[in-house]
Design a protein around this motif. Structure first.
Motif, short mmCIF file in Angstrom:
data_model
loop_
_atom_site.label_atom_id
_atom_site.label_comp_id
_atom_site.label_asym_id
_atom_site.label_seq_id
_atom_site.Cartn_x
_atom_site.Cartn_y
_atom_site.Cartn_z
N LEU A 45 1.74 9.16 -5.80
CA LEU A 45 1.82 11.41 -5.18
C LEU A 45 2.91 11.54 -6.47
CD1 LEU A 45 1.94 10.48 -1.60
CD2 LEU A 45 0.63 11.72 -2.86
N ARG A 46 4.02 10.65 -6.45
CA ARG A 46 4.92 10.92 -7.00
C ARG A 46 4.04 11.70 -8.72
NH1 ARG A 46 10.74 7.75 -6.94
NH2 ARG A 46 11.14 8.66 -4.94
N CYS A 47 2.93 10.24 -8.98
CA CYS A 47 2.96 10.63 -10.76
C CYS A 47 2.33 12.04 -10.73
CB CYS A 47 1.87 9.53 -10.92
SG CYS A 47 0.75 9.37 -12.42
N VAL A 48 1.36 12.37 -9.82
CA VAL A 48 0.49 13.65 -9.42
C VAL A 48 1.68 14.23 -9.47
CG1 VAL A 48 -1.30 15.20 -8.15
CG2 VAL A 48 -1.74 12.67 -9.03
N GLN A 83 4.07 15.04 -10.49
CA GLN A 83 5.23 15.00 -11.95
C GLN A 83 4.40 15.87 -12.88
OE1 GLN A 83 5.93 11.90 -13.88
NE2 GLN A 83 7.56 12.55 -15.17
N CYS A 84 2.91 15.43 -12.89
CA CYS A 84 1.63 16.21 -13.23
C CYS A 84 1.69 17.35 -13.31
CB CYS A 84 0.30 15.40 -13.56
SG CYS A 84 -0.65 15.67 -14.74
N ILE A 85 1.36 17.57 -12.44
CA ILE A 85 1.45 19.13 -11.61
C ILE A 85 2.96 20.07 -12.43
CG2 ILE A 85 1.05 20.82 -9.81
CD1 ILE A 85 0.21 18.52 -7.90
N GLU A 86 3.71 19.83 -11.89
CA GLU A 86 5.08 20.21 -12.94
C GLU A 86 4.91 20.64 -13.66
OE1 GLU A 86 7.89 18.26 -10.08
OE2 GLU A 86 7.64 19.25 -8.46
N LEU A 87 4.57 19.56 -14.42
CA LEU A 87 4.94 19.45 -16.52
C LEU A 87 3.61 19.94 -16.87
CD1 LEU A 87 5.91 15.43 -17.00
CD2 LEU A 87 7.05 17.52 -17.28
N THR A 108 0.73 -0.88 -0.20
CA THR A 108 0.17 0.19 0.12
C THR A 108 0.40 1.46 -0.26
OG1 THR A 108 -1.47 -1.20 1.37
CG2 THR A 108 -1.89 1.13 1.27
N ALA A 109 1.73 1.57 0.71
CA ALA A 109 2.77 2.35 0.77
C ALA A 109 3.74 2.78 -0.50
CB ALA A 109 3.81 2.52 1.82
N HIS A 110 3.50 1.71 -0.92
CA HIS A 110 4.61 2.05 -2.56
C HIS A 110 3.59 2.28 -4.02
CE1 HIS A 110 8.41 -0.06 -2.17
NE2 HIS A 110 7.76 -0.78 -1.40
N LYS A 111 2.25 1.98 -3.29
CA LYS A 111 1.03 3.03 -4.39
C LYS A 111 0.63 3.96 -3.85
CE LYS A 111 -3.74 1.40 -5.79
NZ LYS A 111 -3.27 1.97 -7.70
#
Length: 111
Positions: A77-80, A82-86, A69-72
């Motif tokens: 979070l990393r995906c979102v 990154q999307c916010i920044e890109l 669950t922690a990995h998911k």
């Protein structure tokens, strides 16, 4: 195409396309990202109530489930972030709270 991605809960992919195609007015990206986080949060809640598992096996399975669950959550979070920044959405959706949450998870689970 974007509506189909949204209906299939592929909001992050949809946001990337929305920003690339300049459709931000038609499909506001921030509510889509927030909906994605909300859905992922529900899916990541560790529920382990199998009465057939007892003793050491249940403890092992519970902590294995927490680790997965922690990995998911970390990946989400990393995906979102990154999307916010890109897509340059920092003004509308500041990623600081997401980054703090990511840091807490990484610290707690030694990721």
């Amino acid at each position: 195409m974007i509506e189909e991605m949204i209906s299939k809960e592929l909001q992050v992919n949809a946001v990337h396309h929305i920003c690339e195609l300049g459709l931000v007015d038609k499909f506001p990206p921030v509510p889509l990202l927030k909906a994605f986080l909300k859905n992922e949060k529900k899916a990541a809640i560790p529920i382990f109530e199998d009465p057939n598992n007892a003793g050491r096996a249940a403890v092992y399975l519970f902590f294995t489930h927490l680790d997965l669950t922690a990995h998911k959550v970390r990946s989400t979070l990393r995906c979102v972030i990154q999307c916010i920044e890109l897509c340059k959405l920092e003004v509308e959706f500041p990623p600081e709270n997401l980054k703090k949450h990511l840091e807490k998870i990484e610290t707690a689970f030694n990721l």
